[in-house]
Motif scaffolding. Structure first.
Motif, PDB file in Angstrom:
ATOM      1  N   PRO A   1       0.814  -1.222   0.000  1.00  0.00           N
ATOM      2  CA  PRO A   1       0.000   0.000   0.000  1.00  0.00           C
ATOM      3  C   PRO A   1       0.849   1.275   0.000  1.00  0.00           C
ATOM      4  N   GLY A   2       0.576   2.146  -0.949  1.00  0.00           N
ATOM      5  CA  GLY A   2       1.272   3.423  -1.029  1.00  0.00           C
ATOM      6  C   GLY A   2       2.499   3.439  -1.916  1.00  0.00           C
ATOM      7  N   ARG A   3       3.072   2.277  -2.200  1.00  0.00           N
ATOM      8  CA  ARG A   3       4.298   2.271  -2.984  1.00  0.00           C
ATOM      9  C   ARG A   3       3.999   2.600  -4.451  1.00  0.00           C
ATOM     10  N   GLY A   4       4.814   3.486  -5.011  1.00  0.00           N
ATOM     11  CA  GLY A   4       4.611   3.896  -6.390  1.00  0.00           C
ATOM     12  C   GLY A   4       3.476   4.887  -6.551  1.00  0.00           C
ATOM     13  N   THR A   5       3.090   5.543  -5.438  1.00  0.00           N
ATOM     14  CA  THR A   5       2.041   6.562  -5.506  1.00  0.00           C
ATOM     15  C   THR A   5       2.666   7.942  -5.315  1.00  0.00           C
ATOM     16  N   TYR A   6       1.959   8.963  -5.773  1.00  0.00           N
ATOM     17  CA  TYR A   6       2.452  10.325  -5.590  1.00  0.00           C
ATOM     18  C   TYR A   6       2.242  10.790  -4.145  1.00  0.00           C
ATOM     19  N   ALA A   7       1.195  10.320  -3.494  1.00  0.00           N
ATOM     20  CA  ALA A   7       0.899  10.783  -2.147  1.00  0.00           C
ATOM     21  C   ALA A   7       1.956  10.331  -1.146  1.00  0.00           C
ATOM     22  N   ARG A   8       2.345   9.051  -1.197  1.00  0.00           N
ATOM     23  CA  ARG A   8       3.307   8.536  -0.216  1.00  0.00           C
ATOM     24  C   ARG A   8       4.742   8.692  -0.667  1.00  0.00           C
ATOM     25  N   ASP A   9       5.030   8.241  -1.902  1.00  0.00           N
ATOM     26  CA  ASP A   9       6.412   8.177  -2.379  1.00  0.00           C
ATOM     27  C   ASP A   9       6.844   9.397  -3.186  1.00  0.00           C
ATOM     28  N   GLY A  10       5.882  10.138  -3.708  1.00  0.00           N
ATOM     29  CA  GLY A  10       6.230  11.261  -4.568  1.00  0.00           C
ATOM     30  C   GLY A  10       6.417  10.878  -6.016  1.00  0.00           C
ATOM     31  N   GLY A  11       6.140   9.601  -6.367  1.00  0.00           N
ATOM     32  CA  GLY A  11       6.286   9.156  -7.748  1.00  0.00           C
ATOM     33  C   GLY A  11       6.764   7.727  -7.829  1.00  0.00           C
ATOM     34  N   GLY A  12       7.367   7.390  -8.985  1.00  0.00           N
ATOM     35  CA  GLY A  12       7.793   6.022  -9.236  1.00  0.00           C
ATOM     36  C   GLY A  12       9.290   5.888  -9.393  1.00  0.00           C
ATOM     37  N   VAL A  13       9.714   5.425 -10.572  1.00  0.00           N
ATOM     38  CA  VAL A  13      11.120   5.083 -10.785  1.00  0.00           C
ATOM     39  C   VAL A  13      12.044   6.280 -10.594  1.00  0.00           C
ATOM     40  N   LEU A  14      11.602   7.474 -10.934  1.00  0.00           N
ATOM     41  CA  LEU A  14      12.495   8.637 -10.818  1.00  0.00           C
ATOM     42  C   LEU A  14      12.891   8.908  -9.379  1.00  0.00           C
ATOM     43  N   ILE A  15      11.922   9.045  -8.495  1.00  0.00           N
ATOM     44  CA  ILE A  15      12.212   9.486  -7.136  1.00  0.00           C
ATOM     45  C   ILE A  15      12.623   8.337  -6.225  1.00  0.00           C
ATOM     46  N   ASN A  16      12.329   7.100  -6.607  1.00  0.00           N
ATOM     47  CA  ASN A  16      12.659   5.965  -5.753  1.00  0.00           C
ATOM     48  C   ASN A  16      13.915   5.216  -6.183  1.00  0.00           C
ATOM     49  N   GLN A  17      14.146   5.081  -7.470  1.00  0.00           N
ATOM     50  CA  GLN A  17      15.299   4.321  -7.946  1.00  0.00           C
ATOM     51  C   GLN A  17      16.332   5.188  -8.660  1.00  0.00           C
ATOM     52  N   ALA A  18      15.927   5.899  -9.686  1.00  0.00           N
ATOM     53  CA  ALA A  18      16.879   6.658 -10.503  1.00  0.00           C
ATOM     54  C   ALA A  18      17.464   7.857  -9.778  1.00  0.00           C
ATOM     55  N   ILE A  19      16.878   8.267  -8.678  1.00  0.00           N
ATOM     56  CA  ILE A  19      17.321   9.459  -7.964  1.00  0.00           C
ATOM     57  C   ILE A  19      18.800   9.393  -7.603  1.00  0.00           C
ATOM     58  N   HIS A  20      19.297   8.197  -7.257  1.00  0.00           N
ATOM     59  CA  HIS A  20      20.716   8.063  -6.907  1.00  0.00           C
ATOM     60  C   HIS A  20      21.607   8.407  -8.094  1.00  0.00           C
ATOM     61  N   THR A  21      21.270   7.869  -9.260  1.00  0.00           N
ATOM     62  CA  THR A  21      22.086   8.084 -10.442  1.00  0.00           C
ATOM     63  C   THR A  21      21.968   9.519 -10.935  1.00  0.00           C
ATOM     64  N   LEU A  22      20.782  10.092 -10.847  1.00  0.00           N
ATOM     65  CA  LEU A  22      20.588  11.476 -11.268  1.00  0.00           C
ATOM     66  C   LEU A  22      21.313  12.447 -10.346  1.00  0.00           C
ATOM     67  N   ASP A  23      21.370  12.122  -9.071  1.00  0.00           N
ATOM     68  CA  ASP A  23      22.151  12.934  -8.142  1.00  0.00           C
ATOM     69  C   ASP A  23      23.638  12.842  -8.475  1.00  0.00           C
ATOM     70  N   LEU A  24      24.126  11.621  -8.678  1.00  0.00           N
ATOM     71  CA  LEU A  24      25.548  11.419  -8.961  1.00  0.00           C
ATOM     72  C   LEU A  24      25.939  12.053 -10.289  1.00  0.00           C
ATOM     73  N   LEU A  25      25.061  11.983 -11.274  1.00  0.00           N
ATOM     74  CA  LEU A  25      25.330  12.590 -12.577  1.00  0.00           C
ATOM     75  C   LEU A  25      25.769  14.039 -12.422  1.00  0.00           C
ATOM     76  N   GLN A  26      25.039  14.797 -11.610  1.00  0.00           N
ATOM     77  CA  GLN A  26      25.306  16.231 -11.498  1.00  0.00           C
ATOM     78  C   GLN A  26      26.582  16.547 -10.714  1.00  0.00           C
ATOM     79  N   VAL A  27      27.088  15.561  -9.967  1.00  0.00           N
ATOM     80  CA  VAL A  27      28.397  15.720  -9.327  1.00  0.00           C
ATOM     81  C   VAL A  27      29.478  15.902 -10.389  1.00  0.00           C
ATOM     82  N   TYR A  28      29.313  15.213 -11.530  1.00  0.00           N
ATOM     83  CA  TYR A  28      30.319  15.238 -12.589  1.00  0.00           C
ATOM     84  C   TYR A  28      30.035  16.280 -13.670  1.00  0.00           C
ATOM     85  N   THR A  29      28.777  16.601 -13.877  1.00  0.00           N
ATOM     86  CA  THR A  29      28.410  17.442 -15.029  1.00  0.00           C
ATOM     87  C   THR A  29      28.128  18.895 -14.669  1.00  0.00           C
ATOM     88  N   GLY A  30      27.817  19.142 -13.410  1.00  0.00           N
ATOM     89  CA  GLY A  30      27.333  20.464 -13.052  1.00  0.00           C
ATOM     90  C   GLY A  30      25.844  20.572 -13.311  1.00  0.00           C
TER      91      GLY A  30
END
Length: 344
Positions: free
Chosen positions: A163-192
Motif C-alpha cells: 500500500p502506497g508504494r509507487g504513488t504520488y501521495a506517499r512516495d512522490g512518484g515512481g522510478v524517478l524518485i525511488n530508484q533513478a534518484i541516486h544516479t541522477l544525483d551522482l550525474l550532477q556531481v560530474y556534469t554540473g
C-alpha cells in the motif's frame, strides 16, 4: 561518542543498522522508534537495540544527538520539525521529500533551528564514484560534451502491491524518485547543473501502479553539454545503472561500482570493484558499506561542525530535476530548471 536514534524500521532500516555496527568508534544507537509496535520489537530484537515508546521520548533524551529518519517521504515533515526544535541533527534516507517544495520546507526548518540536515545518497560514497569526481575536477578530461544515464532496473508487481508504494501521495512518484534518484544525483556531481529537460514518461503494461515505471528524456546542461536519461523498473531481470560521459579528451563509463576512462590517445584507466546495486527483484541486494560511509561522513560533520557531503539543500538539485522531468512529460514541452526552482 554521538548518540543516534532511528525513526522508522521499514525495508531499508536493516541496512542502516548493519552500517551503524561498523561505526562504533563514533556513534551508538540509543533508541529506535516505529509506530508499528510488533515490527519495532522484531527489529530491536534482531539488531539488539533499545526501543522507544514514542518520538517524544527520543527527542527528550539529552544523550541523543542525531536522528536518522527512515519513514516514507510523506511522513517526515512533523518528525523533522520536532527534531529540529529539539536541537537534534537529522539524517534522512532518500528522497528528501515527495517533491522539491516539500523538501525546501524541511531545509528551511533545519536552517532556522541551526541543525544539520543530511540526505543518504550512498552512491556518492562508492570508491569509484569518489575517484572519478577527483579526476573530473582535475580538468584532465577536458570539457564535457555529452552525458548518458541508463537505469535498467526491475521490480516485480509484488513490490508495488505494498500500500502506497509507487504513488504520488506517499512516495512522490515512481522510478524517478525511488530508484533513478541516486544516479541522477551522482550525474550532477560530474556534469554540473542541468538547464533544461524534455521528457516522456508513463506506466508500462508490465506494472499496475499510479506513478511512472519508465522515463526517457533529453537534457541540456548549463555548460552547453547535451545528454539523455532512460530509467525504468520494467527491464527484467534488472541490470546495473550506468553513467556514460563524453569529454574532450576521454570517454567515461561508470557502473557496478567501477569506473573506466578511455582516453583518446588509447590509454585506459579503471578503478573500483564490481558490486551488486539492487537493480533486480531484491531491492536490498547491495552492500552496506556505502551507507556506512555516508553515515560516517554525516556523523563526522556533526562532530566537527562542518557540512556533510550531501546536505538537504544540495538534495534539492535532484528533486528539482525530477520535478522538471515530471512537468515536462505532463505538459509535453521543454521545462527549464529555473522554472521549477522559482516554484519551490
Amino acid at each position: 561518542m554521538l548518540g543516534v536514534a532511528i525513526v522508522g524500521v521499514g525495508m531499508v532500516a536493516g541496512i542502516h543498522a548493519r552500517a551503524l555496527q561498523d561505526l562504533g568508534d563514533i556513534a551508538q544507537v540509543r533508541a529506535v522508534y516505529d509506530r508499528d509496535q510488533e515490527r519495532l520489537e522484531a527489529f530491536c530484537k534482531k539488531w539488539d537495540l533499545p526501543g522507544a515508546t514514542s518520538l517524544e521520548e527520543i527527542l527528550a533524551k539529552p544523550d541523543i544527538d542525531v536522528v536518522i529518519v527512515l519513514t516514507p517521504p510523506n511522513a517526515r515533515r512533523d518528525i523533522v520539525a520536532a527534531a529540529a526544535a529539539a536541537q537534534k541533527h537529522i539524517l534522512l534516507e532518500k528522497p528528501l521529500a515527495t517533491d522539491s517544495a516539500a523538501g525546501r520546507e524541511l531545509v528551511d526548518l533545519a536552517e532556522s533551528a541551526g541543525v544539520t540536515l543530511g540526505v543518504i545518497f550512498q552512491h556518492r560514497y562508492r570508491e569509484a564514484s569518489q575517484w572519478l569526481k577527483t579526476l573530473v575536477e582535475s580538468g584532465k578530461l577536458g570539457a564535457l560534451g555529452i552525458a548518458q544515464v541508463n537505469v535498467p532496473w526491475w521490480r516485480p508487481q509484488s513490490y508495488y502491491d505494498e500500500p502506497g508504494r509507487g504513488t504520488y501521495a506517499r512516495d512522490g512518484g515512481g522510478v524517478l524518485i525511488n530508484q533513478a534518484i541516486h544516479t541522477l544525483d551522482l550525474l550532477q556531481v560530474y556534469t554540473g547543473p542541468i538547464a533544461e529537460v524534455m521528457a516522456m514518461m508513463g506506466t508500462s503494461a508490465l506494472h499496475q501502479m499510479e506513478a511512472e515505471d519508465f522515463v526517457g528524456a533529453g537534457i541540456r546542461f548549463e555548460s552547453g553539454a547535451l545528454g539523455s536519461i532512460v530509467a525504468t523498473t520494467a527491464a527484467y531481470p534488472g541490470g546495473a545503472e550506468t553513467i556514460e560521459l563524453g569529454f574532450e579528451n576521454a570517454a567515461v563509463h561508470l557502473g557496478s561500482g567501477t569506473a573506466t576512462v578511455s582516453y583518446h590517445d588509447g590509454t585506459v584507466d579503471s578503478f573500483g570493484e564490481p558490486a551488486a546495486t539492487g537493480g533486480g527483484a531484491d531491492p536490498m541486494a547491495f552492500p552496506h558499506d556505502w551507507h556506512a560511509s555516508a553515515q560516517r561522513d554525516f556523523l563526522e560533520a556533526v562532530r566537527d561542525g562542518r557540512q556533510p557531503g550531501a546536505t538537504g539543500a544540495e538534495a534539492l538539485n535532484v528533486h528539482r530535476l525530477i520535478d522538471a522531468l515530471v512537468l515536462s512529460s505532463r505538459e509535453r514541452r521543454a521545462v527549464t530548471l529555473k522554472e521549477v526552482a522559482d516554484n519551490g
